[in-house]
Design a protein around this motif. Structure first.
Motif, mmCIF file in Angstrom:
data_model
loop_
_atom_site.group_PDB
_atom_site.id
_atom_site.type_symbol
_atom_site.label_atom_id
_atom_site.label_comp_id
_atom_site.label_asym_id
_atom_site.label_seq_id
_atom_site.Cartn_x
_atom_site.Cartn_y
_atom_site.Cartn_z
ATOM 1 N N GLY A 147 2.601 -25.078 43.239
ATOM 2 C CA GLY A 147 1.882 -25.538 42.064
ATOM 3 C C GLY A 147 0.564 -24.813 41.892
ATOM 4 N N VAL A 148 -0.108 -24.547 43.006
ATOM 5 C CA VAL A 148 -1.372 -23.825 42.948
ATOM 6 C C VAL A 148 -1.129 -22.395 42.485
ATOM 7 C CG1 VAL A 148 -3.349 -23.002 44.255
ATOM 8 C CG2 VAL A 148 -2.334 -25.201 44.824
ATOM 9 N N LEU A 174 -1.022 -18.711 35.703
ATOM 10 C CA LEU A 174 -1.047 -19.114 34.297
ATOM 11 C C LEU A 174 -2.463 -19.051 33.747
ATOM 12 C CD1 LEU A 174 0.421 -20.278 31.836
ATOM 13 C CD2 LEU A 174 0.031 -22.572 32.772
ATOM 14 N N TYR A 175 -3.429 -19.502 34.548
ATOM 15 C CA TYR A 175 -4.825 -19.486 34.109
ATOM 16 C C TYR A 175 -5.317 -18.061 33.858
ATOM 17 C CZ TYR A 175 -9.876 -20.119 34.183
ATOM 18 O OH TYR A 175 -11.211 -20.101 33.860
ATOM 19 N N LEU A 176 -5.024 -17.159 34.803
ATOM 20 C CA LEU A 176 -5.455 -15.767 34.650
ATOM 21 C C LEU A 176 -4.774 -15.090 33.469
ATOM 22 C CD1 LEU A 176 -5.625 -14.607 38.381
ATOM 23 C CD2 LEU A 176 -7.538 -15.049 36.839
ATOM 24 N N VAL A 187 -12.404 -9.829 42.955
ATOM 25 C CA VAL A 187 -12.107 -10.496 41.690
ATOM 26 C C VAL A 187 -10.632 -10.281 41.372
ATOM 27 C CG1 VAL A 187 -14.442 -10.261 40.770
ATOM 28 C CG2 VAL A 187 -12.780 -8.463 40.358
ATOM 29 N N TYR A 188 -10.107 -11.232 40.606
ATOM 30 C CA TYR A 188 -8.683 -11.204 40.295
ATOM 31 C C TYR A 188 -8.499 -11.223 38.782
ATOM 32 C CZ TYR A 188 -8.558 -12.539 45.201
ATOM 33 O OH TYR A 188 -8.747 -12.569 46.560
ATOM 34 N N VAL A 189 -7.488 -10.478 38.332
ATOM 35 C CA VAL A 189 -7.217 -10.395 36.904
ATOM 36 C C VAL A 189 -5.712 -10.341 36.695
ATOM 37 C CG1 VAL A 189 -7.268 -7.863 36.834
ATOM 38 C CG2 VAL A 189 -7.833 -9.163 34.775
ATOM 39 N N ALA A 190 -5.270 -10.788 35.553
ATOM 40 C CA ALA A 190 -3.841 -10.793 35.238
ATOM 41 C C ALA A 190 -3.289 -9.371 35.239
ATOM 42 C CB ALA A 190 -3.617 -11.445 33.883
#
Length: 211
Positions: free
Chosen positions: A8-9, A15-17, A64-67
Motif C-alpha cells: 500500500g505504501v 501514485l503521488y509522484l 530526491v525522487y521523481v516519477a
C-alpha cells in the motif's frame, strides 16, 4: 509491517509522484501523504527505484525522487507557452481577488468595531434626554428662575464657611511652626521654605476668601 501494508505504501508513493510529477525527498513525501510511517515511505522509495518505477536523483547527501518521465508523453512547446500565459493570467486574477478580500476584511472589521443599531439607538435616546434636560435648564436660567432651593443654598454657604475656617486655621498653624523654626534658623524665611519644599498661598497668588 505486513506485506499488504508495504504494498500500500509503495503504490501510494508511486501514485503521488505520478500525479505531482515533480521531485520530492522521502521526508517531503512522508509529510505530504501523512498516512504511513517515515521508515515505510523511505523503504517504498528505495523499492520503487530498484524496480525502475521512479527515478532517484542524488545531490550530495540529499536524495530526491521523481516519477519515471518515460511514462509521460512529450508536451508541445506551444502548449507550454499557452499554459504559462494562463498561469500569468490566473495569478493576476488571484492577486486582484486577494486585494478585494483584504479591502472587504478591513470593511468588515470597521463594521464590527462600530456600534450595533440597537446600541446606537439607545445612545441616541440617552443623549436626546440629556439634551432636553440641558435645554430646559438653560431656559430657566435665561428667565432668571432660581434652580436651587433655599435649604440647598444654605448648605452650600455653610460648607464654604466651614472649609474657609479650616483653611485659615491650618494656615495659621503652619505659619506658627515655620516661625518657631526660624528662631534658630540662620537664613531667611524664603530660603527655609525653599529648603523644606513648601509653597505658600502667596507664591501662587491665592487669597483666603472672607467667611
Amino acid at each position: 509491517m505486513s506485506k499488504s501494508k508495504d504494498a500500500g505504501v509503495v503504490d501510494a508513493v508511486e501514485l503521488y509522484l505520478n500525479r505531482q510529477n515533480r521531485p520530492y525527498s522521502a521526508v517531503d513525501i512522508f509529510n505530504n501523504l501523512k498516512d504511513f510511517g517515515k521508515t515505510a515511505v523511505v523503504k517504498a522509495c528505495e523499492s520503487l527505484v530498484e524496480n525502475s518505477r521512479i527515478t532517484e536523483k542524488v545531490y550530495g547527501k540529499q536524495k530526491v525522487y521523481v516519477a519515471d518521465q518515460s511514462k509521460f508523453s512529450d508536451v508541445d512547446e506551444n502548449e507550454i507557452k499557452q499554459m504559462d500565459a494562463r498561469i500569468v493570467e490566473l495569478s493576476e486574477k488571484v492577486s486582484t481577488k486577494l486585494e478585494r478580500v483584504k479591502a472587504l476584511e478591513s470593511e468588515v472589521k470597521g463594521f464590527n468595531n462600530a456600534l450595533s443599531t440597537k446600541d446606537a439607538k439607545a445612545q441616541v435616546a440617552k443623549l436626546s434626554e440629556e439634551c432636553k434636560k440641558c435645554s430646559e435648564k438653560l431656559q430657566k436660567l435665561s428667565e432668571g428662575q432660581v434652580l436651587i432651593s433655599t435649604e440647598d443654598k444654605e448648605k452650600v454657604y455653610k460648607c464654604r464657611e466651614k472649609y474657609v475656617k479650616e483653611w485659615r486655621k491650618r494656615k495659621r498653624i503652619s505659619n506658627e511652626i515655620v516661625n518657631a523654626i526660624l528662631e534658630g534658623y540662620p537664613k531667611s524665611k524664603k530660603e527655609l521654605l525653599d529648603t523644606i519644599g513648601i509653597e505658600t498661598d502667596e507664591d501662587i497668588g491665592v487669597v483666603v476668601p472672607n467667611v
